[in-house]
Design a protein around this motif. Structure first.
Motif, PDB file in Angstrom:
ATOM      1  N   GLU A  46       0.840  -1.203   0.000  1.00  0.00           N
ATOM      2  CA  GLU A  46       0.000   0.000   0.000  1.00  0.00           C
ATOM      3  C   GLU A  46       0.876   1.254   0.000  1.00  0.00           C
ATOM      4  N   ARG A  47       1.908   1.241   0.818  1.00  0.00           N
ATOM      5  CA  ARG A  47       2.826   2.384   0.858  1.00  0.00           C
ATOM      6  C   ARG A  47       3.567   2.526  -0.466  1.00  0.00           C
ATOM      7  N   ALA A  48       3.930   1.408  -1.084  1.00  0.00           N
ATOM      8  CA  ALA A  48       4.617   1.446  -2.375  1.00  0.00           C
ATOM      9  C   ALA A  48       3.725   2.073  -3.448  1.00  0.00           C
ATOM     10  N   MET A  49       2.429   1.792  -3.418  1.00  0.00           N
ATOM     11  CA  MET A  49       1.504   2.402  -4.381  1.00  0.00           C
ATOM     12  C   MET A  49       1.441   3.919  -4.187  1.00  0.00           C
ATOM     13  N   VAL A  50       1.484   4.360  -2.948  1.00  0.00           N
ATOM     14  CA  VAL A  50       1.480   5.800  -2.673  1.00  0.00           C
ATOM     15  C   VAL A  50       2.762   6.431  -3.217  1.00  0.00           C
ATOM     16  N   LEU A  89       4.558   5.361  -5.706  1.00  0.00           N
ATOM     17  CA  LEU A  89       4.504   5.376  -7.164  1.00  0.00           C
ATOM     18  C   LEU A  89       3.626   6.513  -7.686  1.00  0.00           C
ATOM     19  N   GLN A  90       2.589   6.863  -6.932  1.00  0.00           N
ATOM     20  CA  GLN A  90       1.721   7.959  -7.352  1.00  0.00           C
ATOM     21  C   GLN A  90       2.356   9.324  -7.093  1.00  0.00           C
ATOM     22  N   HIS A  91       3.024   9.472  -5.955  1.00  0.00           N
ATOM     23  CA  HIS A  91       3.570  10.780  -5.582  1.00  0.00           C
ATOM     24  C   HIS A  91       4.906  11.075  -6.245  1.00  0.00           C
ATOM     25  N   TYR A  92       5.672  10.048  -6.536  1.00  0.00           N
ATOM     26  CA  TYR A  92       6.988  10.220  -7.141  1.00  0.00           C
ATOM     27  C   TYR A  92       7.041   9.434  -8.448  1.00  0.00           C
ATOM     28  N   PRO A  93       6.616  10.014  -9.533  1.00  0.00           N
ATOM     29  CA  PRO A  93       6.620   9.280 -10.803  1.00  0.00           C
ATOM     30  C   PRO A  93       8.049   9.036 -11.295  1.00  0.00           C
ATOM     31  N   GLY A  94       8.199   7.957 -12.052  1.00  0.00           N
ATOM     32  CA  GLY A  94       9.511   7.638 -12.611  1.00  0.00           C
ATOM     33  C   GLY A  94      10.337   6.773 -11.682  1.00  0.00           C
ATOM     34  N   TRP A  95      11.646   6.873 -11.858  1.00  0.00           N
ATOM     35  CA  TRP A  95      12.529   5.979 -11.109  1.00  0.00           C
ATOM     36  C   TRP A  95      12.573   6.257  -9.607  1.00  0.00           C
ATOM     37  N   GLY A 140      10.068   6.900  -7.563  1.00  0.00           N
ATOM     38  CA  GLY A 140       8.950   6.154  -6.992  1.00  0.00           C
ATOM     39  C   GLY A 140       9.170   4.657  -7.046  1.00  0.00           C
ATOM     40  N   LYS A 141       9.739   4.195  -8.160  1.00  0.00           N
ATOM     41  CA  LYS A 141      10.025   2.755  -8.276  1.00  0.00           C
ATOM     42  C   LYS A 141      11.079   2.319  -7.274  1.00  0.00           C
ATOM     43  N   LEU A 142      12.071   3.167  -7.048  1.00  0.00           N
ATOM     44  CA  LEU A 142      13.110   2.845  -6.077  1.00  0.00           C
ATOM     45  C   LEU A 142      12.540   2.780  -4.660  1.00  0.00           C
ATOM     46  N   LEU A 143      11.701   3.745  -4.296  1.00  0.00           N
ATOM     47  CA  LEU A 143      11.083   3.729  -2.970  1.00  0.00           C
ATOM     48  C   LEU A 143      10.142   2.537  -2.801  1.00  0.00           C
ATOM     49  N   ALA A 144       9.410   2.191  -3.866  1.00  0.00           N
ATOM     50  CA  ALA A 144       8.519   1.023  -3.809  1.00  0.00           C
ATOM     51  C   ALA A 144       9.328  -0.254  -3.630  1.00  0.00           C
ATOM     52  N   LEU A 145      10.446  -0.340  -4.306  1.00  0.00           N
ATOM     53  CA  LEU A 145      11.313  -1.515  -4.166  1.00  0.00           C
ATOM     54  C   LEU A 145      11.869  -1.617  -2.749  1.00  0.00           C
ATOM     55  N   CYS A 146      12.212  -0.480  -2.164  1.00  0.00           N
ATOM     56  CA  CYS A 146      12.704  -0.482  -0.783  1.00  0.00           C
ATOM     57  C   CYS A 146      11.630  -0.961   0.198  1.00  0.00           C
ATOM     58  N   CYS A 147      10.385  -0.542  -0.036  1.00  0.00           N
ATOM     59  CA  CYS A 147       9.282  -0.977   0.844  1.00  0.00           C
ATOM     60  C   CYS A 147       9.124  -2.488   0.819  1.00  0.00           C
ATOM     61  N   THR A 148       9.070  -3.045  -0.381  1.00  0.00           N
ATOM     62  CA  THR A 148       8.855  -4.489  -0.486  1.00  0.00           C
ATOM     63  C   THR A 148      10.098  -5.274  -0.084  1.00  0.00           C
ATOM     64  N   GLY A 149      11.268  -4.725  -0.363  1.00  0.00           N
ATOM     65  CA  GLY A 149      12.499  -5.411   0.034  1.00  0.00           C
ATOM     66  C   GLY A 149      12.655  -5.493   1.541  1.00  0.00           C
ATOM     67  N   ALA A 150      12.196  -4.472   2.236  1.00  0.00           N
ATOM     68  CA  ALA A 150      12.275  -4.482   3.697  1.00  0.00           C
ATOM     69  C   ALA A 150      11.437  -5.605   4.290  1.00  0.00           C
ATOM     70  N   VAL A 151      10.304  -5.899   3.663  1.00  0.00           N
ATOM     71  CA  VAL A 151       9.455  -6.993   4.154  1.00  0.00           C
ATOM     72  C   VAL A 151      10.164  -8.330   3.969  1.00  0.00           C
ATOM     73  N   PHE A 152      10.840  -8.508   2.832  1.00  0.00           N
ATOM     74  CA  PHE A 152      11.574  -9.756   2.616  1.00  0.00           C
ATOM     75  C   PHE A 152      12.671  -9.942   3.654  1.00  0.00           C
TER      76      PHE A 152
END
Length: 80
Positions: free
Chosen positions: A34-38, A40-46, A48-60
């Protein structure tokens, strides 16, 4: 008396089984996506993708540590 009550409350926050661990990891993953989707919406481009990757990577990484801790507690013989 207070210490016995505090010990009972404290035991609620101890992850004892792998089922509990997987339930917590699932809840963390839902929040991270959910945070990664936010992001991606607030920071378009790389960015946002980098922050989304960090969110999901932290869970792993956190999930792996939680499961390792459950295995270690079982190996050491803790009976909480």
């Amino acid at each position: 008396m207070l210490t016995r009550f505090a010990r009972k409350i404290g035991r609620l926050f101890v992850i004892k089984t792998k089922f509990e661990a997987f339930a917590i990891i699932y809840a963390l993953a839902l929040g991270a996506t959910e945070r990664a989707m936010v992001y991606l919406q607030h920071y378009p481009g790389w960015p946002g993708k980098l922050l989304a990757l960090c969110c999901t990577g932290a869970v792993f990484m956190g999930g792996a540590k939680i499961i390792d801790a459950i295995d270690l507690r079982a190996q050491l013989g803790y009976d909480d």
